[in-house]
Design an enzyme around this catalytic site. Sequence first.
Site, mmCIF file in Angstrom:
data_model
loop_
_atom_site.group_PDB
_atom_site.id
_atom_site.type_symbol
_atom_site.label_atom_id
_atom_site.label_comp_id
_atom_site.label_asym_id
_atom_site.label_seq_id
_atom_site.Cartn_x
_atom_site.Cartn_y
_atom_site.Cartn_z
ATOM 1 N N HIS A 204 -0.183 -0.249 -2.111
ATOM 2 C CA HIS A 204 -1.155 0.826 -2.296
ATOM 3 C C HIS A 204 -1.898 1.151 -1.003
ATOM 4 O O HIS A 204 -2.198 0.252 -0.208
ATOM 5 C CB HIS A 204 -2.161 0.445 -3.389
ATOM 6 N N ASP B 183 -1.585 -5.842 -0.928
ATOM 7 C CA ASP B 183 -0.466 -5.951 -1.884
ATOM 8 C C ASP B 183 0.805 -5.320 -1.345
ATOM 9 O O ASP B 183 1.843 -5.364 -1.996
ATOM 10 C CB ASP B 183 -0.840 -5.341 -3.231
ATOM 11 N N SER C 48 -0.860 4.577 -10.286
ATOM 12 C CA SER C 48 -1.937 3.943 -9.524
ATOM 13 C C SER C 48 -2.222 4.647 -8.203
ATOM 14 O O SER C 48 -3.312 4.508 -7.651
ATOM 15 C CB SER C 48 -1.598 2.480 -9.259
ATOM 16 N N ASN D 12 6.677 3.334 -10.301
ATOM 17 C CA ASN D 12 6.813 2.172 -11.185
ATOM 18 C C ASN D 12 8.206 2.084 -11.796
ATOM 19 O O ASN D 12 8.653 0.989 -12.146
ATOM 20 C CB ASN D 12 5.742 2.213 -12.277
ATOM 21 N N GLY E 217 0.223 1.550 -13.372
ATOM 22 C CA GLY E 217 1.348 0.990 -14.113
ATOM 23 C C GLY E 217 2.169 2.003 -14.867
ATOM 24 O O GLY E 217 3.185 1.644 -15.480
#
Length: 232
Positions: free
Chosen positions: A207, A204, A55, A123, A92
């Site tokens: 990011h 979040d 991502s 991840n 992801g």
Amino acid sequence: MKWKWLALVATPLALIGCKKETAPAAQDVVLTVPTTGQSAAPQADEIVILALGDSLFAGYGLDPGQSYPAHLETALKAKGIKARIVNAGVSGDTTAGGLQRADFVLNDLPRSPALVIISLGGNDLLRGLSPFETRKNLDALLAKFAAAKVTVLLLGMLAPPNLGQDYAAQFNTIYPALAKKHGARLVPFFLQPLVERPELIQADHIHPTLAGIDVLVGSTLEAVAGALPKPR
């Protein structure tokens, strides 16, 4: 405390890491050329760069054309480097997913890339996967590109302290050790410029914002330019 900002949000990170995200199958991955307003096919005088990642490359939470590969391409052209970056970032994705789709991605390119930029492993951390598996996957991935005689720039990650000292000791040696083994270029910690700068991180807590993307581009631009083959 390179991961201080991340340690402060360990709980939401752990929750995200527990989600069973499934990366798309290799044949379902759509490769994108991130520069707006240009045709997908690179021009004859343009260097092809492959951005293989998760991502952080896909531009999670950002508008189309605002991803790291898109802004990196613009920055390279501003330096007089005619480069076309093919964005193979999948939100992801783990190191296992990147390895699984590497052959498909390479075969789908218009021509062999002059450089592959890899950003995978975040991840793996979020899911608490075994550092042994992460190392094995990245080792195989770098060996694949070495066999194809493609230069690699590896964007490293560091384990957050909430995963424990033993985990961090195993994980944090992966990127420098593999870069040395396969002769790859290395940025030791891709997210280092964002540490303790929450204004550059999305809500979040993971990011980068658009401003954060530009900071990452600025911090890696010379490493990317230096990894490209010298013109004849």
